[in-house]
Motif scaffolding. Structure first.
Motif, mmCIF file in Angstrom:
data_model
loop_
_atom_site.group_PDB
_atom_site.id
_atom_site.type_symbol
_atom_site.label_atom_id
_atom_site.label_comp_id
_atom_site.label_asym_id
_atom_site.label_seq_id
_atom_site.Cartn_x
_atom_site.Cartn_y
_atom_site.Cartn_z
ATOM 1 N N ASN A 38 0.823 -1.211 0.000
ATOM 2 C CA ASN A 38 0.000 0.000 0.000
ATOM 3 C C ASN A 38 0.857 1.261 0.000
ATOM 4 N N ILE A 39 1.921 1.266 0.761
ATOM 5 C CA ILE A 39 2.807 2.433 0.765
ATOM 6 C C ILE A 39 3.511 2.563 -0.578
ATOM 7 N N LEU A 40 3.938 1.430 -1.137
ATOM 8 C CA LEU A 40 4.638 1.452 -2.429
ATOM 9 C C LEU A 40 3.758 2.020 -3.533
ATOM 10 N N TRP A 41 2.565 1.459 -3.706
ATOM 11 C CA TRP A 41 1.687 1.932 -4.778
ATOM 12 C C TRP A 41 1.052 3.276 -4.450
ATOM 13 N N GLY A 42 0.914 3.600 -3.181
ATOM 14 C CA GLY A 42 0.457 4.934 -2.812
ATOM 15 C C GLY A 42 1.464 5.990 -3.240
ATOM 16 N N ALA A 43 2.743 5.685 -3.068
ATOM 17 C CA ALA A 43 3.790 6.618 -3.488
ATOM 18 C C ALA A 43 3.809 6.756 -5.012
ATOM 19 N N VAL A 44 3.592 5.646 -5.724
ATOM 20 C CA VAL A 44 3.549 5.702 -7.192
ATOM 21 C C VAL A 44 2.366 6.549 -7.662
ATOM 22 N N CYS A 45 1.193 6.324 -7.092
ATOM 23 C CA CYS A 45 0.006 7.111 -7.467
ATOM 24 C C CYS A 45 0.186 8.584 -7.119
ATOM 25 N N PHE A 46 0.738 8.859 -5.943
ATOM 26 C CA PHE A 46 0.961 10.243 -5.536
ATOM 27 C C PHE A 46 1.946 10.937 -6.471
ATOM 28 N N ALA A 47 3.018 10.249 -6.833
ATOM 29 C CA ALA A 47 4.015 10.846 -7.736
ATOM 30 C C ALA A 47 3.410 11.121 -9.106
ATOM 31 N N PHE A 48 2.601 10.196 -9.617
ATOM 32 C CA PHE A 48 1.958 10.414 -10.915
ATOM 33 C C PHE A 48 0.976 11.579 -10.847
ATOM 34 N N GLY A 49 0.189 11.657 -9.781
ATOM 35 C CA GLY A 49 -0.753 12.763 -9.621
ATOM 36 C C GLY A 49 -0.045 14.103 -9.500
ATOM 37 N N ALA A 50 1.034 14.136 -8.746
ATOM 38 C CA ALA A 50 1.805 15.379 -8.618
ATOM 39 C C ALA A 50 2.412 15.778 -9.958
ATOM 40 N N PHE A 51 2.889 14.789 -10.715
ATOM 41 C CA PHE A 51 3.433 15.066 -12.041
ATOM 42 C C PHE A 51 2.374 15.673 -12.951
ATOM 43 N N MET A 52 1.165 15.123 -12.945
ATOM 44 C CA MET A 52 0.085 15.648 -13.789
ATOM 45 C C MET A 52 -0.287 17.072 -13.383
ATOM 46 N N LEU A 53 -0.339 17.341 -12.082
ATOM 47 C CA LEU A 53 -0.681 18.690 -11.620
ATOM 48 C C LEU A 53 0.412 19.695 -11.994
ATOM 49 N N LEU A 54 1.663 19.308 -11.812
ATOM 50 C CA LEU A 54 2.757 20.208 -12.189
ATOM 51 C C LEU A 54 2.817 20.417 -13.699
ATOM 52 N N TRP A 55 2.534 19.382 -14.448
ATOM 53 C CA TRP A 55 2.534 19.491 -15.900
ATOM 54 C C TRP A 55 1.445 20.467 -16.358
ATOM 55 N N SER A 56 0.282 20.410 -15.749
ATOM 56 C CA SER A 56 -0.791 21.326 -16.132
ATOM 57 C C SER A 56 -0.479 22.761 -15.699
ATOM 58 N N LYS A 57 0.219 22.912 -14.587
ATOM 59 C CA LYS A 57 0.540 24.255 -14.098
ATOM 60 C C LYS A 57 1.583 24.943 -14.975
ATOM 61 N N PHE A 58 2.612 24.205 -15.363
ATOM 62 C CA PHE A 58 3.701 24.799 -16.122
ATOM 63 C C PHE A 58 3.563 24.619 -17.634
ATOM 64 N N SER A 59 2.412 24.163 -18.071
ATOM 65 C CA SER A 59 2.176 23.981 -19.508
ATOM 66 C C SER A 59 2.068 25.340 -20.195
ATOM 67 N N LYS A 60 2.640 25.429 -21.358
ATOM 68 C CA LYS A 60 2.604 26.674 -22.137
ATOM 69 C C LYS A 60 1.434 26.710 -23.111
ATOM 70 N N ASP A 61 0.596 25.688 -23.081
ATOM 71 C CA ASP A 61 -0.531 25.641 -23.999
ATOM 72 C C ASP A 61 -1.567 26.685 -23.624
ATOM 73 N N GLU A 62 -1.833 27.564 -24.528
ATOM 74 C CA GLU A 62 -2.874 28.580 -24.341
ATOM 75 C C GLU A 62 -4.083 28.180 -25.164
ATOM 76 N N PRO A 63 -5.274 28.317 -24.605
ATOM 77 C CA PRO A 63 -6.472 27.990 -25.391
ATOM 78 C C PRO A 63 -6.620 28.954 -26.560
ATOM 79 N N LYS A 64 -7.027 28.405 -27.696
ATOM 80 C CA LYS A 64 -7.216 29.229 -28.874
ATOM 81 C C LYS A 64 -8.524 29.994 -28.769
ATOM 82 N N GLN A 65 -8.454 31.295 -29.008
ATOM 83 C CA GLN A 65 -9.645 32.127 -28.976
ATOM 84 C C GLN A 65 -9.973 32.522 -30.407
ATOM 85 N N GLU A 66 -11.230 32.321 -30.768
ATOM 86 C CA GLU A 66 -11.638 32.641 -32.144
ATOM 87 C C GLU A 66 -12.548 33.842 -32.152
#
Length: 76
Positions: free
Chosen positions: A48-76
């Motif tokens: 449980n600790i092992l896979w909890g750490a894996v899930c937490f690391a993946f979730g943190a990676f996704m949150l950081l990726w969304s925060k520092f992403s340079k993708d801007e939504p296209k406005q038409e």
């Protein structure tokens, strides 16, 4: 503003990871609950600790990726 799919995925995996880590920490000394996983792994790892750490690391990676992403939504 559009919703980035990485945010809810990151939040979900981060919360699940924290729950697994907490459950693994609470049941750390109970060898009976981990008999099956210890037979498979043969190392005495708290699964449980092992896979909890894996899930937490993946979730943190996704949150950081969304925060520092340079993708801007296209406005038409």
């Amino acid at each position: 503003m559009t919703l980035d799919i990485r945010i809810p995925i990151g939040l979900m995996f981060t919360v699940v990871g924290l729950i697994l880590i907490a459950f693994g920490a609470i049941t750390f000394g109970d060898a009976k609950i981990y008999e099956t996983s210890n037979k498979v792994l043969e190392s005495g790892v708290n699964i449980n600790i092992l896979w909890g750490a894996v899930c937490f690391a993946f979730g943190a990676f996704m949150l950081l990726w969304s925060k520092f992403s340079k993708d801007e939504p296209k406005q038409e």
